[in-house]
Design a protein around this motif. Sequence first.
Motif, PDB file in Angstrom:
ATOM      1  N   UNK A 177       0.822  -1.218   0.000  1.00 62.05           N
ATOM      2  CA  UNK A 177       0.000   0.000   0.000  1.00 62.05           C
ATOM      3  C   UNK A 177       0.852   1.263   0.000  1.00 62.05           C
ATOM      4  N   UNK A 178       2.127   1.119   0.319  1.00 63.30           N
ATOM      5  CA  UNK A 178       3.027   2.271   0.361  1.00 63.30           C
ATOM      6  C   UNK A 178       3.651   2.492  -1.019  1.00 63.30           C
ATOM      7  N   UNK A 179       3.595   3.719  -1.499  1.00 63.04           N
ATOM      8  CA  UNK A 179       4.176   4.060  -2.809  1.00 63.04           C
ATOM      9  C   UNK A 179       5.661   4.365  -2.630  1.00 63.04           C
ATOM     10  N   UNK A 180       6.453   3.310  -2.471  1.00 63.01           N
ATOM     11  CA  UNK A 180       7.897   3.451  -2.259  1.00 63.01           C
ATOM     12  C   UNK A 180       8.610   2.552  -3.259  1.00 63.01           C
ATOM     13  N   UNK A 181       9.662   3.081  -3.894  1.00 65.10           N
ATOM     14  CA  UNK A 181      10.435   2.294  -4.856  1.00 65.10           C
ATOM     15  C   UNK A 181      11.731   1.765  -4.265  1.00 65.10           C
ATOM     16  N   UNK A 182      12.448   2.608  -3.544  1.00 65.48           N
ATOM     17  CA  UNK A 182      13.721   2.204  -2.948  1.00 65.48           C
ATOM     18  C   UNK A 182      13.826   2.814  -1.556  1.00 65.48           C
ATOM     19  N   UNK A 183      14.747   2.278  -0.767  1.00 64.25           N
ATOM     20  CA  UNK A 183      14.949   2.806   0.577  1.00 64.25           C
ATOM     21  C   UNK A 183      16.312   2.384   1.108  1.00 64.25           C
ATOM     22  N   UNK A 184      16.788   3.097   2.113  1.00 71.31           N
ATOM     23  CA  UNK A 184      18.053   2.770   2.760  1.00 71.31           C
ATOM     24  C   UNK A 184      17.775   1.837   3.933  1.00 71.31           C
ATOM     25  N   UNK A 185      18.424   0.684   3.931  1.00 71.27           N
ATOM     26  CA  UNK A 185      18.192  -0.321   4.969  1.00 71.27           C
ATOM     27  C   UNK A 185      19.536  -0.810   5.481  1.00 71.27           C
ATOM     28  N   UNK A 186      19.676  -0.908   6.796  1.00 70.25           N
ATOM     29  CA  UNK A 186      20.916  -1.376   7.395  1.00 70.25           C
ATOM     30  C   UNK A 186      21.012  -2.893   7.306  1.00 70.25           C
ATOM     31  N   UNK A 187      22.232  -3.372   7.124  1.00 67.76           N
ATOM     32  CA  UNK A 187      22.460  -4.806   7.118  1.00 67.76           C
ATOM     33  C   UNK A 187      22.014  -5.418   8.433  1.00 67.76           C
ATOM     34  N   UNK A 188      21.367  -6.585   8.355  1.00 63.38           N
ATOM     35  CA  UNK A 188      20.874  -7.245   9.551  1.00 63.38           C
ATOM     36  C   UNK A 188      19.427  -6.958   9.857  1.00 63.38           C
ATOM     37  N   UNK A 189      18.855  -5.914   9.260  1.00 67.02           N
ATOM     38  CA  UNK A 189      17.471  -5.549   9.554  1.00 67.02           C
ATOM     39  C   UNK A 189      16.469  -6.547   8.963  1.00 67.02           C
ATOM     40  N   UNK A 190      16.845  -7.138   7.821  1.00 65.87           N
ATOM     41  CA  UNK A 190      15.876  -7.971   7.104  1.00 65.87           C
ATOM     42  C   UNK A 190      15.972  -9.447   7.460  1.00 65.87           C
TER      43      UNK A 190
END
Length: 455
Positions: free
Chosen positions: A101-114
């Motif tokens: 539902x969020x209109x987001x294409x890319x984002x900054x994510x820290x290693x280990x978060x996922x």
Amino acid sequence: MFSPRSLFSRLTARLNALFGRGLVLSMLMIVLAGVAIMLLGLLLTNAAAPTSLTIASGPPGSVFEKTALRYQAILAREGVKVKILPSGGSLDNLHRLLDKRQAVDVGFVLGGEAGGVDGSRLMSLGSISYQPLMVFYRGAPKTLLSDFQGMRLDIGEPGSGTHTLALALLKLNGIEPGGKTILLDALPGNAVKSLLDKQVDALFVMGDSTSTDLLRQLLHTPDIHLFNFVQADAYARRVSYLNKLTLPRGGLDLGKDIPESDTQLIGPTVELIARDGLHPALSDLLLDAAREVHGKPGLFKKAGEFPVLVEHEIRLSPDAQRYYASGKSLLYRTFPFWLAGLVARALAVMLPLVLLLIPALKVAPAIYRWRIQSGINRWYRVLFDIEREAVAQRTVPGKQQELLRRLAHVDATVSKITVPAAFGDLLYELRGHIDFVRSRLQADADALEHQDHRD
């Protein structure tokens, strides 16, 4: 002077004379149908690269927001509009990318978060920088994180990379929520003031959720110490996504010698995470921007060290792998972005249709030749019948003359057949065979007449 219309008429007449009107019309209809389908496809499809992009960044003033602003300026040079969506930090960015539902294409994510989420619909464009964790505290020097046992610790706002990493590191040192150590989720107001006013004893901060001005203020505040991770090597080996980082003496302020000695820090890398299906051209532009922004040397990195294609929890993008191996795709390397988009859109529609038109145009002459040959072959059946009768009734008086008259009628009819010049060989072969049959019939008739005279 020839007008285009008269030139077309002459060309059509020439082709009709050579190949026949039916074949020319058939091939012309195939080509026109293909062109019509191509034009319709161009109108209805959208294979060109999008000209807008949404990046989930971080809180106002954070390193993530400043990075997004630099990306925005670089992509604007190529005509791509970048919308920056503020967020609570790394984990918040990840959740927004996962939420359809969020209109987001890319984002900054820290290693280990996922590590604990289903990232099958996401892909990594690579790591773009290190993100050191800094722990500021008051009081006597601390050597280990376990020394903060029983204190009041501000571990950052939930949804930020700081909060997640702080909980993980404190747990490794026996400090968990619900114990005698008070873990606070980002006290309202100024975090520096909270530390100075002794509302908290230590503050965990990272660039994804903290203003760089705040970090600078903390580093220049007397009686506030920056924690030195003397066990940095052990943390980097125990936690796969962490890296040992060294903040050199005077690295932040040479004149004031801040810090006064080399300080060991730890931190994950920042990954540029995109939703599956990001257009390859936008992926290339983002990686171009990443090279321009992150390719320079810094406190914790060497020149050209970032961006780098290293897989962690999120699978690597095939387009990113191609970019790191050979650079941008040929179209976007050769033409301006807007023109390359138009060419890519046209090729996406035209190539499949051209691949269909080529065999269709090859088959059309074969089908037309088959139709002409079918019309000629029926006269071969008549010739066969005449030959059979000639053999079977060779001794019947007057039969050969009758067959010759029938053959003359066939010859006269065949002579009136009109075929295109390209298929003249079929007609001339038939007339040659008629002459062959006529010669045999005539020979038989002469032989029979000669025998009658002898008798």
